[in-house]
Write a protein that holds these residues in place. Structure first.
Motif: not given
Length: 251
Positions: A155-162, A121-131, A110-119
């Protein structure tokens, strides 16, 4: 913790988290490739601009973003299954046209999970401000009349950097790609991921309220120009994945 600000527009990361690679199976890679291809080169639709952004994204970049994002959803889904959450909703692989999208990345108990992705080497969870509004609600979902509340952000990171991979093969800036050649490139890599961290919606409200913001045209680490304004959380300030698992087990 806020980023270190220098020279009025240069922001530097101070709270990092080491990438700890976990292998991704071939079945998952194939599923994410096929989804991304259909969304970008088939019947699907993606915005050419980020929310508040100026740069127009071509199909090579859209493919990279779509593949990376769906990869993040699938590895999270499989990890939750592994931990005994049999009621977790499988990632949406529906191919949507313009103006239609899935409004939650994953749902579990019953809980909703917003998943962000990054390469990796990334070290920030980012949310586009206008959204996002001041309540930490996703504005496009409000406008679409769907649910706007997310309980957790991961925040989920993946390798290699696509993105770097596609640039190396001169695909990233292209609008026409060869299916077989691209698939061979993707499947020829050893893909890994890690969970860089998780937070609650209350934390999102806090960073919005306290103006944890990377402005448009600012420079991250003195060199990466921000195409759009983004709220941020440093990876070193996020909770471990076990926190998410523990909160879900309480339900």
């Amino acid at each position: 913790m806020k980023l270190e600000l220098k020279n009025s527009r240069e922001y530097f990361i101070t709270a990092k988290r080491e990438f700890k690679a976990v292998a991704i199976d071939r079945t998952t890679i194939v599923a994410c490739f096929d989804f991304a291809w259909c969304m970008v080169f088939g019947e699907g639709h993606h915005r050419k601009h980020r929310s508040g952004g100026k740069q127009e994204r071509n199909k090579g970049e859209l493919f990279a973003n779509t593949f990376q994002g769906k990869l993040a959803e699938f590895v999270t889904y499989r990890e939750l299954l592994k931990r005994g959450f049999t009621d977790v909703k499988k990632p949406d692989t529906g191919i949507y046209g313009k103006g239609i999208w899935d409004d939650a990345d994953l749902e579990c108990r019953g809980k909703r999970i917003n998943i962000k992705s990054a390469a990796f080497f990334s070290n920030l969870l980012l949310l586009e401000a206008k959204d996002w509004n001041k309540k930490g609600e996703y504005i496009p979902n409000l406008a679409n009349g769907t649910n706007q509340h997310y309980d957790f952000f991961l925040l989920v990171r993946s390798k290699p950097d696509i993105k770097k991979l596609l640039k190396r093969h001169l695909f990233f800036y292209a609008n026409e790609l060869d299916f077989d050649q691209l698939k061979e490139i993707i499947l020829g890599e050893k893909w890994t991921f890690d969970f860089a961290g998780v937070c609650t919606q209350e934390t999102i409200r806090h960073i919005i309220r306290e103006d944890y913001l990377l402005p448009q045209n600012s420079l991250l680490n003195g060199k990466i120009k921000m195409d759009a304004a983004n709220y941020y959380i440093q990876c070193g300030d996020l909770k471990e994945f076990d926190f998410l698992s523990g909160e879900l087990k309480k339900l």
